[in-house]
Design an enzyme around this catalytic site. Structure first.
Site, mmCIF file in Angstrom:
data_model
loop_
_atom_site.group_PDB
_atom_site.id
_atom_site.type_symbol
_atom_site.label_atom_id
_atom_site.label_comp_id
_atom_site.label_asym_id
_atom_site.label_seq_id
_atom_site.Cartn_x
_atom_site.Cartn_y
_atom_site.Cartn_z
ATOM 1 N N ASP A 42 1.009 -1.299 0.120
ATOM 2 C CA ASP A 42 -0.040 0.030 0.042
ATOM 3 C C ASP A 42 0.916 1.335 0.079
ATOM 4 O OD1 ASP A 42 -2.800 1.172 0.254
ATOM 5 O OD2 ASP A 42 -1.909 2.135 1.865
ATOM 6 N N GLU A 90 0.890 5.786 0.434
ATOM 7 C CA GLU A 90 0.324 7.031 0.642
ATOM 8 C C GLU A 90 0.844 8.101 -0.330
ATOM 9 O OE1 GLU A 90 -2.353 7.271 1.853
ATOM 10 O OE2 GLU A 90 -2.273 5.348 3.151
ATOM 11 N N GLU A 138 -6.670 17.563 0.372
ATOM 12 C CA GLU A 138 -7.615 16.525 0.449
ATOM 13 C C GLU A 138 -6.750 15.403 0.926
ATOM 14 O OE1 GLU A 138 -7.120 18.433 -2.028
ATOM 15 O OE2 GLU A 138 -9.127 19.369 -2.405
ATOM 16 N N HIS A 167 -4.238 11.259 5.188
ATOM 17 C CA HIS A 167 -2.792 10.496 5.698
ATOM 18 C C HIS A 167 -2.416 11.215 6.778
ATOM 19 C CE1 HIS A 167 -0.477 13.027 3.379
ATOM 20 N NE2 HIS A 167 -0.884 12.418 2.302
ATOM 21 N N HIS A 191 -5.395 6.916 7.414
ATOM 22 C CA HIS A 191 -4.628 6.048 6.322
ATOM 23 C C HIS A 191 -3.337 5.921 6.720
ATOM 24 C CE1 HIS A 191 -7.897 5.437 3.191
ATOM 25 N NE2 HIS A 191 -8.615 5.927 4.225
ATOM 26 N N ASP A 218 -2.599 -0.342 6.579
ATOM 27 C CA ASP A 218 -3.509 -0.708 5.573
ATOM 28 C C ASP A 218 -3.166 -1.804 4.924
ATOM 29 O OD1 ASP A 218 -4.775 1.450 6.110
ATOM 30 O OD2 ASP A 218 -4.702 2.546 4.258
#
Length: 238
Positions: free
Chosen positions: A8, A10, A53, A58, A153, A158
């Site tokens: 995963d 970010e 956003e 995160h 997140h 994750d």
């Protein structure tokens, strides 16, 4: 045994092609569908600010990332870690797109050049649960994976949650993942032949009450369809 990497990322925003960059990478290793603990977790200086956003998602600030290594400094570590593995990613085009963009800046080819394949768990979930929400949170709730610690997140958290989700979604494949020399596989391959000709199967005929109830249901269906039921064609003529 097969090696899989649940991955995963970010990022600073949604568009790798628009200049957004990768700022966190979390990887969890599975060998033979079991967690090994050989994970990879990196914070990366993206050399730009995150969009508001993305920051709300995160919570990783530019200040926190300022002293972290740039992607060029950790690229070889990432390539070596994923080499030859099968990647498991939720909404794979997004994460792979960002990795491809980072690799391209360093002339490292594409993700597909370094791994054996990519499994998109979002595609799997849509096939297993059509018409339902299939976000990572939704899948955790549906498959009873504890995600109570997930407020923002984070790539490693994750990836760990996704590993549990993936194992749950593919649990029925366990028998296919066993080594060929495993005793349980040999046991499963043994066929016990039974001569069924020695058995006389009883025929249970409906009694009058059951026949009447059946006829009543058929009559109701026939009426609801406007006397268009096809089975009437096959009714014996009185």
């Amino acid at each position: 045994m097969s090696r899989q990497i649940v991955l995963d990322t970010e990022t600073t925003g949604l568009y790798a092609e628009g200049g957004d960059r990768l700022l966190e990478l979390g990887c969890v290793e599975l060998v033979g569908r079991k967690l090994t603990g050989n994970n990879l977790h990196l914070y990366i200086n993206p050399e730009r600010d995150s969009h508001e956003e993305a920051l709300r998602v995160h919570g990783i600030t530019t200040e926190f990332l300022r002293d972290k290594p740039k992607f060029a400094e950790v690229a070889r570590q990432i390539v070596d870690y994923i080499a030859g593995a099968e990647l498991i990613i939720h909404n794979a085009p997004f994460d792979v797109g960002f990795l491809n963009a980072e690799f391209a800046r360093l002339k490292l080819g594409r993700v597909s050049d370094h791994v054996s394949g990519v499994v998109d768990t979002l595609v799997m979930a849509k096939e297993l649960f059509p018409g339902k929400r299939n976000s990572l949170d939704a899948l955790c709730d549906r498959l009873e994976v504890d995600n109570s610690g997930r407020t923002l997140h984070g790539a490693l958290l994750d990836a760990e949650l996704l590993a549990d989700v993936y194992i749950n979604m593919t649990r029925g494949q366990n028998a296919l993942m066993l080594d060929g020399d495993d005793d349980s596989v040999s046991e499963a391959r043994r066929v016990v032949r039974v001569d069924l000709s020695q058995y006389v199967l009883p025929v249970l005929r409906a009694n009058e009450a059951e026949l009447a109830a059946h006829a009543s249901v058929l009559a109701q269906i026939d009426k609801a369809s406007g006397q268009q039921t096809l089975w009437k064609i096959f009714e014996p003529v009185a």
